[in-house]
Design a protein around this motif. Structure first.
Motif, mmCIF file in Angstrom:
data_model
loop_
_atom_site.group_PDB
_atom_site.id
_atom_site.type_symbol
_atom_site.label_atom_id
_atom_site.label_comp_id
_atom_site.label_asym_id
_atom_site.label_seq_id
_atom_site.Cartn_x
_atom_site.Cartn_y
_atom_site.Cartn_z
ATOM 1 N N PRO A 133 -122.910 -24.930 68.511
ATOM 2 C CA PRO A 133 -121.040 -24.751 68.364
ATOM 3 C C PRO A 133 -120.297 -23.586 68.947
ATOM 4 O O PRO A 133 -119.592 -23.803 69.843
ATOM 5 N N GLN A 134 -121.404 -23.009 68.769
ATOM 6 C CA GLN A 134 -121.394 -21.250 69.290
ATOM 7 C C GLN A 134 -121.708 -21.342 70.683
ATOM 8 O O GLN A 134 -121.890 -20.108 70.992
ATOM 9 N N GLY A 135 -122.140 -22.379 71.461
ATOM 10 C CA GLY A 135 -122.758 -22.333 73.054
ATOM 11 C C GLY A 135 -125.029 -21.763 72.673
ATOM 12 O O GLY A 135 -124.428 -21.326 74.047
ATOM 13 N N MET A 136 -124.864 -21.408 71.674
ATOM 14 C CA MET A 136 -126.068 -20.920 71.096
ATOM 15 C C MET A 136 -127.112 -22.223 71.149
ATOM 16 O O MET A 136 -127.175 -23.121 70.221
ATOM 17 N N ASP A 137 -128.300 -22.473 72.551
ATOM 18 C CA ASP A 137 -129.158 -23.697 72.431
ATOM 19 C C ASP A 137 -130.060 -23.358 71.788
ATOM 20 O O ASP A 137 -130.267 -22.654 70.971
ATOM 21 N N ALA A 138 -131.618 -24.238 71.222
ATOM 22 C CA ALA A 138 -132.655 -23.949 70.626
ATOM 23 C C ALA A 138 -133.801 -22.706 70.815
ATOM 24 O O ALA A 138 -133.983 -22.222 69.775
ATOM 25 N N PHE A 139 -133.386 -21.952 72.524
ATOM 26 C CA PHE A 139 -133.740 -21.146 72.923
ATOM 27 C C PHE A 139 -133.031 -19.864 73.245
ATOM 28 O O PHE A 139 -133.483 -18.437 73.015
ATOM 29 N N HIS A 140 -131.785 -19.987 72.685
ATOM 30 C CA HIS A 140 -131.710 -18.929 72.573
ATOM 31 C C HIS A 140 -132.038 -17.710 71.356
ATOM 32 O O HIS A 140 -132.499 -17.977 70.786
ATOM 33 N N VAL A 141 -131.720 -16.009 72.057
ATOM 34 C CA VAL A 141 -132.284 -15.286 70.811
ATOM 35 C C VAL A 141 -131.994 -15.582 69.561
ATOM 36 O O VAL A 141 -132.708 -14.940 68.890
ATOM 37 N N VAL A 142 -131.130 -15.484 69.714
ATOM 38 C CA VAL A 142 -129.740 -15.240 67.968
ATOM 39 C C VAL A 142 -131.078 -17.062 67.462
ATOM 40 O O VAL A 142 -131.224 -17.090 66.054
ATOM 41 N N THR A 143 -130.421 -18.122 67.450
ATOM 42 C CA THR A 143 -131.600 -19.255 67.533
ATOM 43 C C THR A 143 -132.594 -18.991 66.530
ATOM 44 O O THR A 143 -133.071 -19.384 65.685
ATOM 45 N N VAL A 144 -134.031 -18.645 67.816
ATOM 46 C CA VAL A 144 -134.862 -18.740 67.498
ATOM 47 C C VAL A 144 -135.100 -17.627 66.657
ATOM 48 O O VAL A 144 -135.896 -18.033 65.451
ATOM 49 N N LEU A 145 -134.365 -16.805 66.143
ATOM 50 C CA LEU A 145 -134.591 -15.457 65.519
ATOM 51 C C LEU A 145 -134.125 -16.018 64.554
ATOM 52 O O LEU A 145 -135.024 -15.844 62.995
ATOM 53 N N GLY A 146 -132.984 -16.589 64.214
ATOM 54 C CA GLY A 146 -132.071 -16.795 62.934
ATOM 55 C C GLY A 146 -133.546 -18.146 62.013
ATOM 56 O O GLY A 146 -132.779 -18.594 61.030
ATOM 57 N N GLY A 147 -133.253 -19.259 63.131
ATOM 58 C CA GLY A 147 -134.700 -19.666 62.493
ATOM 59 C C GLY A 147 -135.469 -19.671 62.031
ATOM 60 O O GLY A 147 -136.261 -20.130 60.563
ATOM 61 N N ALA A 148 -136.472 -18.209 62.233
ATOM 62 C CA ALA A 148 -137.125 -17.328 62.243
ATOM 63 C C ALA A 148 -137.381 -17.449 60.622
ATOM 64 O O ALA A 148 -137.783 -17.505 59.499
ATOM 65 N N VAL A 149 -136.658 -16.726 60.177
ATOM 66 C CA VAL A 149 -135.948 -15.847 59.624
ATOM 67 C C VAL A 149 -135.454 -16.968 58.175
ATOM 68 O O VAL A 149 -135.823 -16.484 57.012
ATOM 69 N N ALA A 150 -134.628 -17.934 58.536
ATOM 70 C CA ALA A 150 -134.199 -19.318 58.028
ATOM 71 C C ALA A 150 -135.269 -19.582 57.084
ATOM 72 O O ALA A 150 -135.671 -20.344 56.225
ATOM 73 N N VAL A 151 -136.776 -19.749 58.094
ATOM 74 C CA VAL A 151 -137.786 -20.588 57.775
ATOM 75 C C VAL A 151 -138.441 -19.551 56.569
ATOM 76 O O VAL A 151 -139.274 -20.015 55.537
ATOM 77 N N LEU A 152 -138.533 -18.354 57.089
ATOM 78 C CA LEU A 152 -139.838 -17.556 56.015
ATOM 79 C C LEU A 152 -138.364 -18.066 54.682
ATOM 80 O O LEU A 152 -139.121 -17.503 53.698
ATOM 81 N N LEU A 153 -137.099 -17.691 54.502
ATOM 82 C CA LEU A 153 -136.347 -17.571 53.362
ATOM 83 C C LEU A 153 -136.920 -19.365 52.396
ATOM 84 O O LEU A 153 -137.097 -18.931 51.134
ATOM 85 N N ALA A 154 -136.667 -19.884 53.660
ATOM 86 C CA ALA A 154 -136.744 -21.227 51.992
ATOM 87 C C ALA A 154 -138.529 -21.025 52.571
ATOM 88 O O ALA A 154 -138.365 -22.185 50.915
ATOM 89 N N ALA A 155 -139.334 -21.238 53.017
ATOM 90 C CA ALA A 155 -140.558 -21.079 52.696
ATOM 91 C C ALA A 155 -140.831 -20.056 50.864
ATOM 92 O O ALA A 155 -141.285 -20.803 50.208
ATOM 93 N N LEU A 156 -139.827 -19.159 50.739
ATOM 94 C CA LEU A 156 -140.575 -17.897 50.507
ATOM 95 C C LEU A 156 -139.840 -18.482 48.639
ATOM 96 O O LEU A 156 -140.517 -18.631 47.719
#
Length: 330
Positions: A274-297
């Motif tokens: 909804p903020q205009g960031m698609d799947a390949f936006h840098v914020v989406t990519v980096l945010g997804g990586a951080v979120a995955v690491l936190l969930a995995a931890l």
């Protein structure tokens, strides 16, 4: 390939000492390594609709029996198909080692491995000829390709076979293993590995889903990663890899990342779209990586680590009750 190497080493090392591998210990270790985290994530997929990246169509019993990878079509938690291959491997390899220990020599083992890989090529080629040889590039029949030739265990024996061969080399021929993992030979193996993987990329790019891909991509990938493992297994390369920041942590979290990454990345994409960031936006990519690491931890510390501590206690109990080993016959 890496699974074949690690699990093969665990089972072959006792054989090299003249001992019988303990099936009880092996399956205890595998069960408490995999099942606790897997069952927690499966529960999220089945009972928390907001968690899943896609609707879960596969019946729960297919997940619980690890038969999901046969007849699979993409849906929620469909990436667990590769864990099914692992589980089938865990069932077959220990029994094979017990049946063949002391009866095989290196030429026979190599011949069996070549037969497994060659048989896999013939099986995939036959299925392709029967189901796909008459299809045009845009034909909807290609939708069956992954179901028949990508997900099933019979399509995934190349890497496992190469990994077990490397394990046998390391365990039974340690001097040869040392020679090939050091110096110029290790460098040559790196070149061979990259060349094989480059061949896979070329076939995939130019002839994706056509017969050369079906026949050659899987064995080339297995050989390529096997050669890279040999090149990186020496002490010099291992020291360099160990100094890379985050490598050890990522290795520890690899299984929990595997289980959670799709659902977590999907949640991040939905939140940022909804903020205009698609799947390949840098914020989406980096945010997804951080979120995955936190969930995995969270999954690692909340489920996986306690299960591994419990496994250690149970293993100590098994060891204390183990009868004294008899010396091997000369």
């Amino acid at each position: 390939m890496l699974s074949g190497f690690l699990i093969g080493s665990q089972l072959l090392e006792p054989v090299s000492r003249g001992e019988t591998p303990s099936l009880r210990r092996f399956y205890l270790r595998r069960a408490l390594r995999i099942l606790p985290s897997f069952l927690v994530v499966l529960g999220l997929y089945l009972f928390v609709p907001a968690w899943t990246e896609m609707p879960v169509v596969t019946p729960a019993w297919r997940f619980l029996t690890f038969t999901q990878n046969f007849g699979l079509r993409r849906n929620g938690f469909s990436h667990a198909w590769s864990l099914c291959v692992e589980e089938h491997f865990y069932l077959v390899l220990p029994l094979t080692v017990l049946a063949l220990r002391g009866r095989l020599r290196a030429p026979s083992l190599i011949a069996i491995a070549a037969a497994v890989m060659g048989g896999g090529m013939l099986l995939r080629g036959g299925l392709w000829q029967h189901h796909f040889s008459a299809l045009g590039p845009g034909d909807p029949g290609w939708r069956e390709f992954d179901r028949l030739l990508y997900y099933p265990t019979y399509a995934r024996l190349d890497g496992l076979t190469c990994g077990v061969l490397l394990a046998a080399l390391r365990v039974f021929r340690p001097q040869a293993w040392e020679r090939w993992t050091r110096g110029a030979r290790a460098g040559a193996m790196a070149i061979v590995g990259l060349a094989c993987l480059g061949g896979v990329l070329f076939i995939n790019e130019e002839h994706y889903r056509y017969l050369p891909y079906v026949l050659l991509a899987f064995p080339l990938a297995a050989l390529g990663f096997s050669a890279l493992l040999v090149s990186l297994a020496g002490p010099a390369a291992s020291r360099v890899c160990a100094r890379i920041p985050g490598v050890k942590t990522f290795a520890v979290l690899s299984f929990t990342i595997y289980l959670t990454h799709k659902a977590v990345q999907h949640g991040v994409r939905d939140a940022l779209a909804p903020q205009g960031m698609d799947a390949f936006h840098v914020v989406t990519v980096l945010g997804g990586a951080v979120a995955v690491l936190l969930a995995a931890l969270a999954l690692h510390h909340g489920v996986e680590r306690p299960a591994l501590k419990w496994r250690e206690r149970l293993e100590r109990g098994l060891t204390s009750r183990k009868p004294q080993a008899q010396p091997a016959a000369p």
